[in-house]
Design a protein around this motif. Structure first.
Motif, PDB file in Angstrom:
ATOM      1  N   HIS A 164       0.963  -1.498  -0.482  1.00  0.00           N
ATOM      2  CA  HIS A 164      -0.288  -0.098  -0.137  1.00  0.00           C
ATOM      3  C   HIS A 164       0.341   1.167  -0.213  1.00  0.00           C
ATOM      4  O   HIS A 164       2.490   1.279   0.643  1.00  0.00           O
ATOM      5  CB  HIS A 164      -0.750  -0.511   1.157  1.00  0.00           C
ATOM      6  CG  HIS A 164      -1.498   1.353   1.802  1.00  0.00           C
ATOM      7  ND1 HIS A 164      -2.176   1.727   0.996  1.00  0.00           N
ATOM      8  CD2 HIS A 164      -1.962   1.735   3.109  1.00  0.00           C
ATOM      9  CE1 HIS A 164      -2.637   2.456   1.057  1.00  0.00           C
ATOM     10  NE2 HIS A 164      -2.655   2.904   2.411  1.00  0.00           N
ATOM     11  N   GLU A 198       0.281   4.359   0.938  1.00  0.00           N
ATOM     12  CA  GLU A 198      -0.486   5.926   2.315  1.00  0.00           C
ATOM     13  C   GLU A 198       1.743   5.607   2.734  1.00  0.00           C
ATOM     14  O   GLU A 198       1.878   4.868   3.160  1.00  0.00           O
ATOM     15  CB  GLU A 198      -1.229   5.699   2.577  1.00  0.00           C
ATOM     16  CG  GLU A 198      -1.357   7.171   3.531  1.00  0.00           C
ATOM     17  CD  GLU A 198      -2.774   6.592   4.294  1.00  0.00           C
ATOM     18  OE1 GLU A 198      -3.898   5.780   4.098  1.00  0.00           O
ATOM     19  OE2 GLU A 198      -2.755   7.641   4.782  1.00  0.00           O
ATOM     20  N   ASP A 221       2.158   6.087   5.757  1.00  0.00           N
ATOM     21  CA  ASP A 221       2.335   5.412   6.457  1.00  0.00           C
ATOM     22  C   ASP A 221       3.135   4.040   7.010  1.00  0.00           C
ATOM     23  O   ASP A 221       4.057   3.642   7.930  1.00  0.00           O
ATOM     24  CB  ASP A 221       1.420   5.630   7.423  1.00  0.00           C
ATOM     25  CG  ASP A 221      -0.160   4.623   7.208  1.00  0.00           C
ATOM     26  OD1 ASP A 221       0.253   4.847   6.524  1.00  0.00           O
ATOM     27  OD2 ASP A 221      -0.747   3.953   7.837  1.00  0.00           O
ATOM     28  N   HIS A 222       3.222   3.697   5.578  1.00  0.00           N
ATOM     29  CA  HIS A 222       4.057   2.059   5.669  1.00  0.00           C
ATOM     30  C   HIS A 222       4.854   2.618   4.218  1.00  0.00           C
ATOM     31  O   HIS A 222       5.744   1.331   4.437  1.00  0.00           O
ATOM     32  CB  HIS A 222       2.828   1.508   4.905  1.00  0.00           C
ATOM     33  CG  HIS A 222       1.790   1.195   5.768  1.00  0.00           C
ATOM     34  ND1 HIS A 222       2.091   0.790   6.897  1.00  0.00           N
ATOM     35  CD2 HIS A 222       0.707   1.994   5.668  1.00  0.00           C
ATOM     36  CE1 HIS A 222       0.614   0.678   7.742  1.00  0.00           C
ATOM     37  NE2 HIS A 222      -0.220   1.427   6.454  1.00  0.00           N
ATOM     38  N   HIS A 245      -7.700  -0.007   2.381  1.00  0.00           N
ATOM     39  CA  HIS A 245      -8.514   0.733   1.568  1.00  0.00           C
ATOM     40  C   HIS A 245      -8.078   2.409   0.789  1.00  0.00           C
ATOM     41  O   HIS A 245      -9.791   2.854   0.838  1.00  0.00           O
ATOM     42  CB  HIS A 245      -9.051   1.399   3.337  1.00  0.00           C
ATOM     43  CG  HIS A 245      -7.565   2.347   3.784  1.00  0.00           C
ATOM     44  ND1 HIS A 245      -7.784   3.754   4.288  1.00  0.00           N
ATOM     45  CD2 HIS A 245      -6.715   1.846   3.679  1.00  0.00           C
ATOM     46  CE1 HIS A 245      -6.508   4.650   4.218  1.00  0.00           C
ATOM     47  NE2 HIS A 245      -5.558   3.355   4.272  1.00  0.00           N
ATOM     48  N   ASP A 268      -4.042  -2.151   5.630  1.00  0.00           N
ATOM     49  CA  ASP A 268      -4.733  -2.159   6.409  1.00  0.00           C
ATOM     50  C   ASP A 268      -5.621  -2.678   7.652  1.00  0.00           C
ATOM     51  O   ASP A 268      -6.280  -2.843   8.142  1.00  0.00           O
ATOM     52  CB  ASP A 268      -5.445  -1.065   6.143  1.00  0.00           C
ATOM     53  CG  ASP A 268      -4.068   0.374   6.275  1.00  0.00           C
ATOM     54  OD1 ASP A 268      -2.935   0.073   7.274  1.00  0.00           O
ATOM     55  OD2 ASP A 268      -4.343   1.384   5.557  1.00  0.00           O
ATOM     56  N   HIS A 286      -1.126  -2.462  10.948  1.00  0.00           N
ATOM     57  CA  HIS A 286      -1.364  -1.459  12.277  1.00  0.00           C
ATOM     58  C   HIS A 286      -1.679  -2.857  13.805  1.00  0.00           C
ATOM     59  O   HIS A 286      -2.714  -3.687  13.116  1.00  0.00           O
ATOM     60  CB  HIS A 286      -2.310  -0.906  12.172  1.00  0.00           C
ATOM     61  CG  HIS A 286      -2.059   0.360  11.112  1.00  0.00           C
ATOM     62  ND1 HIS A 286      -1.557   1.203  11.401  1.00  0.00           N
ATOM     63  CD2 HIS A 286      -2.447   0.306   9.949  1.00  0.00           C
ATOM     64  CE1 HIS A 286      -1.478   1.787  10.714  1.00  0.00           C
ATOM     65  NE2 HIS A 286      -1.530   1.813   9.771  1.00  0.00           N
TER      66      HIS A 286
END
Ligand code: FEO
Length: 395
Positions: free
Chosen positions: A80, A82, A84-85, A148, A167, A228
């Motif tokens: 993914h 995003e 945060d990753h 998502h 996620d 997470h």
């Protein structure tokens, strides 16, 4: 610092504690979050995801300490894009340029969109594609669009039977011992639901289809390792079953009242409504929240559990309070289904509040009942009679 999760698979993520509490030998919890990255060391060494940019230096130093040489990494799986990753990728690939990245076609767009075209060695994969990693094991990729983001995918490690689910199935919750059976169960399920409601509920129909597709793939999942929160090793499919239940217009015998108030008139109505619901339906759980004083994600979790909601605001400048207006925008974005709603509020002059609240609630997909309470100045006996009529209708 790595923590082994199974055989040659380690967790190499970041626990973002805001407050850490130890409970004897049982578990340690934090009301922070965690970004989980994983290292697989078979004949090939594979890194599954990275962590958020503010933690990138520590993450890369930890990887160096564990591996000795970052050059040992044969490939990076980017489930993914995003940040945060993916937030450590730029720094990491500066150290090991040319390392193959495995991701979806949409992830190429999101990574290049965020970090620019840096000539990274993208290898685009789709559902069913796989990567041999030695010792008879392979990684199988499963696209998870809109779970998502459009770029999301999961990766399944054969042999160890671990699903790196990205996620999906996560929680914004940090548990030092990493595993679901080491967590406070009450907190874990509260956080798992809050995460589902606020991140995945808008995509519930797609989630339902994807869970059916996963079922058809008949992967022998023994562990679910999200990006997470806890790793599900004790009955890992329990979270999959729970997602199926939550994605099907879930509700309990609960009614939630959310309001904001200017001079406490609307607040008095909110509490009167709560008492009236309890009087007329004693088994129904009733919860009351001031929108300005409670975490909006917590209120949305209570809305998710509810069969109906009542929303209150006074009239202000021909509108409603900005706190309630913003909250209703967020409510709409979460796409709740199959719930009733009603409106209430006080006014002193023009009195548009109830009409506006009803319009917003209908636009958010709620079945709005016409019974409402619109109170001139402070609530009196006449208004309390209207409360009873509204509560009877919503029940
Ligand atoms: Fe945890 Fe969609 O990032």
């Amino acid at each position: 610092m790595r923590k082994q999760i199974k055989n040659n698979v380690s967790w190499v993520g970041y626990l973002d504690w805001e407050l850490q509490t130890f409970h004897g030998d049982e578990y340690s919890i934090g009301n922070g979050s965690s970004q989980n990255a994983y290292l697989i060391e078979e004949e090939k060494t594979i890194l599954v995801d990275t962590v958020w940019a503010p933690h990138r230096n520590e993450f890369i130093e930890n990887l160096k300490a564990e591996l000795g040489d970052l050059g040992k990494i044969d490939a990076i799986i980017v489930n993914h894009g995003e940040i945060d990753h993916s937030g450590s990728l730029t720094e990491l690939l500066r150290e090991i340029p040319g390392t193959p990245l495995y991701c979806t076609a949409n992830a190429v767009k999101s990574l290049e969109g965020q970090f620019g075209k840096q000539g990274w060695n993208f290898n685009v994969v789709k559902t069913g594609d796989s990567l041999e990693i030695g010792n008879g094991k392979k990684l199988i990729f499963i696209e998870m669009p809109m779970l998502h983001w459009p770029d999301s995918m999961a990766t399944f490690l054969t042999g160890d039977n671990i699903l790196f689910s990205m996620d999906a199935f996560g929680q914004h919750f940090a548990v030092g011992e990493l595993f679901n059976d080491k967590a406070d169960q009450c907190l874990l399920w509260k956080e798992a639901m809050k995460y589902f409601v606020n991140i995945l509920n808008p995509f519930a129909p797609m989630l339902t289809r994807k869970l059916a597709e996963l079922d058809k793939l008949a992967l022998p999942i023994e562990m679910i390792a999200p990006s997470h929160g806890v790793i599900w090793r004790d009955d890992p499919m329990q979270i999959v079953r729970k997602y199926a239940e939550w994605a099907a217009a879930y509700q309990e015998d609960q009614i939630t009242i959310a309001y904001d108030t200017m001079w406490q008139g609307t607040e008095k109505l909110a509490h009167r409504i709560a008492s009236e619901i309890h009087r007329l339906s004693p088994t129904t759980v009733v919860k009351v929240f001031n929108i300005s004083r409670t975490d909006k994600n917590d209120i949305m979790t209570e809305v998710f559990k509810s069969k109906a909601i009542l929303v209150g605001s006074p009239t202000e400048c021909n509108g409603i309070l900005s706190s309630v207006e913003g909250w209703l925008g967020f409510l709409k974005s979460l796409k709740f289904k199959g719930k009733k709603a009603a409106a209430f509020g006080c006014y002193g002059w023009s009195g548009e509040c109830v009409k506006i609240l009803q319009e917003r609630l209908a636009a958010a997909g709620f079945q709005v009942i016409p019974e409402a309470v619109k109170c001139l100045w402070n609530p009196g006996e006449e208004d309390y009679a209207a409360v009873t009529a509204m509560v009877e209708a919503i029940l």
